[in-house]
Motif scaffolding. Structure first.
Motif, mmCIF file in Angstrom:
data_model
loop_
_atom_site.group_PDB
_atom_site.id
_atom_site.type_symbol
_atom_site.label_atom_id
_atom_site.label_comp_id
_atom_site.label_asym_id
_atom_site.label_seq_id
_atom_site.Cartn_x
_atom_site.Cartn_y
_atom_site.Cartn_z
ATOM 1 N N VAL A 185 0.896 -1.261 -0.138
ATOM 2 C CA VAL A 185 -0.013 -0.002 -0.120
ATOM 3 C C VAL A 185 0.839 1.331 -0.066
ATOM 4 C CG1 VAL A 185 -1.888 -0.903 0.989
ATOM 5 C CG2 VAL A 185 -0.124 0.217 2.562
ATOM 6 N N VAL A 186 2.230 1.114 0.226
ATOM 7 C CA VAL A 186 3.021 2.387 0.040
ATOM 8 C C VAL A 186 3.692 2.233 -1.083
ATOM 9 C CG1 VAL A 186 5.497 2.653 0.801
ATOM 10 C CG2 VAL A 186 3.578 2.590 2.488
ATOM 11 N N PRO A 187 3.666 3.696 -1.751
ATOM 12 C CA PRO A 187 4.184 3.823 -3.181
ATOM 13 C C PRO A 187 5.830 3.600 -3.049
ATOM 14 C CG PRO A 187 3.777 6.048 -2.017
ATOM 15 C CD PRO A 187 3.073 4.720 -1.306
ATOM 16 N N GLN A 188 6.335 3.080 -4.252
ATOM 17 C CA GLN A 188 7.696 2.853 -4.240
ATOM 18 C C GLN A 188 8.580 3.693 -5.175
ATOM 19 O OE1 GLN A 188 7.497 -2.191 -3.711
ATOM 20 N NE2 GLN A 188 9.304 -0.862 -3.984
ATOM 21 N N TRP A 189 7.882 4.514 -5.772
ATOM 22 C CA TRP A 189 8.486 5.489 -6.692
ATOM 23 C C TRP A 189 9.528 4.554 -7.648
ATOM 24 C CZ3 TRP A 189 5.738 9.329 -6.814
ATOM 25 C CH2 TRP A 189 5.215 9.832 -5.567
ATOM 26 N N GLY A 190 8.856 3.749 -8.337
ATOM 27 C CA GLY A 190 9.719 3.003 -9.412
ATOM 28 C C GLY A 190 10.793 2.267 -8.877
ATOM 29 N N GLN A 191 11.014 2.123 -7.680
ATOM 30 C CA GLN A 191 11.994 1.337 -7.195
ATOM 31 C C GLN A 191 11.656 0.088 -7.713
ATOM 32 O OE1 GLN A 191 14.265 1.216 -3.886
ATOM 33 N NE2 GLN A 191 14.971 3.449 -4.850
ATOM 34 N N LYS A 247 12.972 -4.450 -3.856
ATOM 35 C CA LYS A 247 11.920 -4.495 -2.616
ATOM 36 C C LYS A 247 12.290 -3.524 -1.215
ATOM 37 C CE LYS A 247 10.810 -7.846 0.808
ATOM 38 N NZ LYS A 247 11.033 -9.172 1.218
ATOM 39 N N LEU A 248 11.670 -2.512 -0.918
ATOM 40 C CA LEU A 248 11.971 -1.809 0.272
ATOM 41 C C LEU A 248 12.198 -2.622 1.395
ATOM 42 C CD1 LEU A 248 8.999 0.946 0.175
ATOM 43 C CD2 LEU A 248 11.322 0.974 -0.676
ATOM 44 N N SER A 249 13.397 -2.152 2.151
ATOM 45 C CA SER A 249 13.692 -2.681 3.359
ATOM 46 C C SER A 249 12.704 -2.653 4.453
ATOM 47 C CB SER A 249 15.104 -2.257 3.736
ATOM 48 O OG SER A 249 14.945 -1.142 4.278
ATOM 49 N N LYS A 250 12.891 -3.213 5.326
ATOM 50 C CA LYS A 250 11.989 -2.874 6.836
ATOM 51 C C LYS A 250 11.838 -1.650 7.011
ATOM 52 C CE LYS A 250 11.852 -7.724 8.261
ATOM 53 N NZ LYS A 250 11.994 -8.624 9.289
ATOM 54 N N TYR A 251 13.156 -1.137 7.146
ATOM 55 C CA TYR A 251 13.208 0.249 7.472
ATOM 56 C C TYR A 251 12.724 1.376 6.790
ATOM 57 C CZ TYR A 251 15.888 4.713 8.574
ATOM 58 O OH TYR A 251 16.166 5.950 9.089
ATOM 59 N N GLU A 252 13.077 0.925 5.448
ATOM 60 C CA GLU A 252 12.518 1.978 4.142
ATOM 61 C C GLU A 252 11.031 1.888 4.207
ATOM 62 O OE1 GLU A 252 16.520 1.790 0.974
ATOM 63 O OE2 GLU A 252 14.741 0.185 1.097
ATOM 64 N N THR A 253 10.446 0.884 4.375
ATOM 65 C CA THR A 253 9.020 0.642 4.349
ATOM 66 C C THR A 253 8.386 1.413 5.545
ATOM 67 O OG1 THR A 253 9.156 -1.744 3.632
ATOM 68 C CG2 THR A 253 7.168 -0.905 4.680
ATOM 69 N N LEU A 254 8.989 1.316 6.721
ATOM 70 C CA LEU A 254 8.433 2.285 7.795
ATOM 71 C C LEU A 254 8.550 3.747 7.513
ATOM 72 C CD1 LEU A 254 9.373 0.282 10.955
ATOM 73 C CD2 LEU A 254 7.269 0.466 9.933
ATOM 74 N N GLN A 255 9.559 4.250 6.994
ATOM 75 C CA GLN A 255 9.999 5.568 6.768
ATOM 76 C C GLN A 255 9.069 6.139 5.737
ATOM 77 O OE1 GLN A 255 11.772 7.564 8.473
ATOM 78 N NE2 GLN A 255 12.356 5.676 9.855
ATOM 79 N N MET A 256 8.657 5.260 4.533
ATOM 80 C CA MET A 256 8.119 5.471 3.707
ATOM 81 C C MET A 256 6.461 5.540 4.083
ATOM 82 S SD MET A 256 7.456 6.522 0.467
ATOM 83 C CE MET A 256 8.776 6.422 -0.572
ATOM 84 N N ALA A 257 6.292 4.623 4.745
ATOM 85 C CA ALA A 257 4.845 4.627 5.319
ATOM 86 C C ALA A 257 4.455 6.094 6.145
ATOM 87 C CB ALA A 257 4.602 3.651 6.147
ATOM 88 N N LEU A 258 5.371 6.204 6.834
ATOM 89 C CA LEU A 258 5.444 7.770 7.536
ATOM 90 C C LEU A 258 5.181 8.902 6.661
ATOM 91 C CD1 LEU A 258 5.637 9.161 10.359
ATOM 92 C CD2 LEU A 258 8.235 9.069 9.931
ATOM 93 N N SER A 259 6.264 8.684 5.908
ATOM 94 C CA SER A 259 5.977 9.770 4.752
ATOM 95 C C SER A 259 4.709 9.945 3.903
ATOM 96 C CB SER A 259 7.291 9.652 3.897
ATOM 97 O OG SER A 259 7.773 10.875 3.148
ATOM 98 N N TYR A 260 3.984 8.786 3.801
ATOM 99 C CA TYR A 260 2.846 8.737 2.955
ATOM 100 C C TYR A 260 1.759 9.305 3.674
ATOM 101 C CZ TYR A 260 -0.520 6.315 0.016
ATOM 102 O OH TYR A 260 -1.509 6.055 -0.776
ATOM 103 N N PRO A 268 -4.828 2.317 -3.786
ATOM 104 C CA PRO A 268 -3.658 1.267 -4.167
ATOM 105 C C PRO A 268 -3.756 0.964 -5.525
ATOM 106 C CG PRO A 268 -4.492 0.694 -2.049
ATOM 107 C CD PRO A 268 -5.416 2.044 -2.417
ATOM 108 N N GLU A 269 -4.888 0.672 -6.081
ATOM 109 C CA GLU A 269 -5.253 0.190 -7.458
ATOM 110 C C GLU A 269 -4.786 1.312 -8.647
ATOM 111 O OE1 GLU A 269 -7.447 0.678 -5.510
ATOM 112 O OE2 GLU A 269 -9.137 1.526 -6.176
ATOM 113 N N ASN A 270 -4.730 2.662 -8.010
ATOM 114 C CA ASN A 270 -4.303 3.728 -8.923
ATOM 115 C C ASN A 270 -2.925 4.256 -8.862
ATOM 116 O OD1 ASN A 270 -6.854 3.489 -10.292
ATOM 117 N ND2 ASN A 270 -7.719 4.861 -8.700
ATOM 118 N N TYR A 271 -2.011 3.326 -8.153
ATOM 119 C CA TYR A 271 -0.703 3.988 -8.060
ATOM 120 C C TYR A 271 -0.043 4.493 -9.194
ATOM 121 C CZ TYR A 271 -0.680 3.216 -3.035
ATOM 122 O OH TYR A 271 -0.942 3.186 -1.690
#
Length: 144
Positions: free
Chosen positions: A57-63, A66-79, A111-114
């Motif tokens: 559910v978190v955007p990945q900006w074309g990465q 796979k986001l690491s756990k740390y990156e996932t949490l940071q991205m979720a916060l940012s999102y 999510p379906e429209n990311y």
DNA sequence: TAGGCCATCTGGTCCT
DNA sequence: AGGACCAGATGGCCTA
């Protein structure tokens, strides 16, 4: 499933030698340790499942990676902060054209429209969306 | 080869 | 007593 440490078996307890304990107590302790290990594995698997769901559910900006756990949490916060900002801005500009703009934003964060988050109609859109997401992959940094 | 990320084991602590 | 949660230690895998 990843390989497990060869030195640490499920019996688990090089550290819990029989010592002065009776064989029964040693066996009980060993059985408990194995059960605890299994529970811990299951718990961590649950945690990882939750991380996977969060990644979806978190955007990945074309990465492509796979986001690491740390990156996932940071991205979720940012999102979350970005969504919050959209709501705040929408309240500030409550006119009809902005209503349309708000609807568009909400469409995009489904999510379906990311993919639409990755396709910018104008430089202004790109600036706004990128400025809403403060998390930077490179620096591991969130500006709040 | 070093560093990052991860899975697993383990012992401690808290809660039921 | 036993389960859940946590943090530290350890070793494997992967990439630059």
């Amino acid at each position: 499933m990843k390989s497990r440490r060869p030195s640490c078996t499920d019996s688990g307890s090089e550290s819990s030698e029989p010592d002065s304990k009776s064989p029964e107590k040693y066996e009980t302790a060993t059985r408990r340790r194995m059960a605890a290990n299994a529970r811990e594995r299951k718990r961590m698997q649950g945690l990882n499942t939750a991380f996977d769901r969060l990644r979806k559910v978190v955007p990945q900006w074309g990465q492509d990676k796979k986001l690491s756990k740390y990156e996932t949490l940071q991205m979720a916060l940012s999102y979350i902060m970005a969504l919050n900002r959209i709501l705040t801005d929408a309240r500030k500009h409550n006119s009809a054209p902005h209503r349309q703009w708000l609807d568009l934003q909400f469409d995009c964060v489904q999510p379906e429209n990311y993919p639409c988050l990755m396709r910018y109609d104008s430089p202004t859109d790109q600036d706004y969306i990128h400025s809403s997401f403060s998390y930077q992959f490179d620096g591991h940094q969130v500006h709040g």
